[in-house]
Design a protein around this motif. Structure first.
Motif, PDB file in Angstrom:
ATOM      1  N   MET A 191       0.827  -1.175   0.000  1.00 54.06           N
ATOM      2  CA  MET A 191       0.000   0.000   0.000  1.00 54.06           C
ATOM      3  C   MET A 191       0.879   1.248   0.000  1.00 54.06           C
ATOM      4  N   ILE A 236      -6.477   2.372  -1.563  1.00 55.55           N
ATOM      5  CA  ILE A 236      -7.469   1.317  -1.772  1.00 55.55           C
ATOM      6  C   ILE A 236      -6.928   0.237  -2.705  1.00 55.55           C
ATOM      7  N   ALA A 237      -6.261   0.658  -3.777  1.00 51.26           N
ATOM      8  CA  ALA A 237      -5.690  -0.323  -4.713  1.00 51.26           C
ATOM      9  C   ALA A 237      -4.628  -1.172  -4.015  1.00 51.26           C
ATOM     10  N   PHE A 239      -4.441  -1.872  -0.850  1.00 54.09           N
ATOM     11  CA  PHE A 239      -5.116  -2.760   0.096  1.00 54.09           C
ATOM     12  C   PHE A 239      -5.722  -3.959  -0.614  1.00 54.09           C
ATOM     13  N   VAL A 240      -6.373  -3.706  -1.740  1.00 51.00           N
ATOM     14  CA  VAL A 240      -7.008  -4.792  -2.499  1.00 51.00           C
ATOM     15  C   VAL A 240      -5.952  -5.757  -3.040  1.00 51.00           C
ATOM     16  N   ILE A 241      -4.829  -5.240  -3.481  1.00 48.53           N
ATOM     17  CA  ILE A 241      -3.755  -6.094  -3.988  1.00 48.53           C
ATOM     18  C   ILE A 241      -3.092  -6.867  -2.852  1.00 48.53           C
ATOM     19  N   ILE A 277      -4.323  -8.081  -0.061  1.00 54.00           N
ATOM     20  CA  ILE A 277      -5.088  -9.182   0.541  1.00 54.00           C
ATOM     21  C   ILE A 277      -4.742 -10.528  -0.087  1.00 54.00           C
TER      22      ILE A 277
END
Length: 47
Positions: A1, A24-25, A27-29, A31
């Motif tokens: 992040m 946000i990107a 965080f999504v990556i 996970i």
């Protein structure tokens, strides 16, 4: 992040919206990547 935020800032995107999108990107990556790394470590420790 943090890498994506640093990239956004170094590219001159210093307003709130691009930084929030980078967060946000990231965080999504993060996970699925963290899940895969944890799974690999678990498999390595069991053997």
């Amino acid at each position: 992040m943090g890498i994506l935020v640093t990239v956004a800032l170094s590219m001159g995107y210093d307003t709130a919206r691009p930084i929030i999108i980078a967060v946000i990107a990231g965080f999504v990556i993060a996970i699925p990547v963290s899940w895969l790394v944890a799974r690999k470590i678990t498999h390595l420790v069991k053997t």
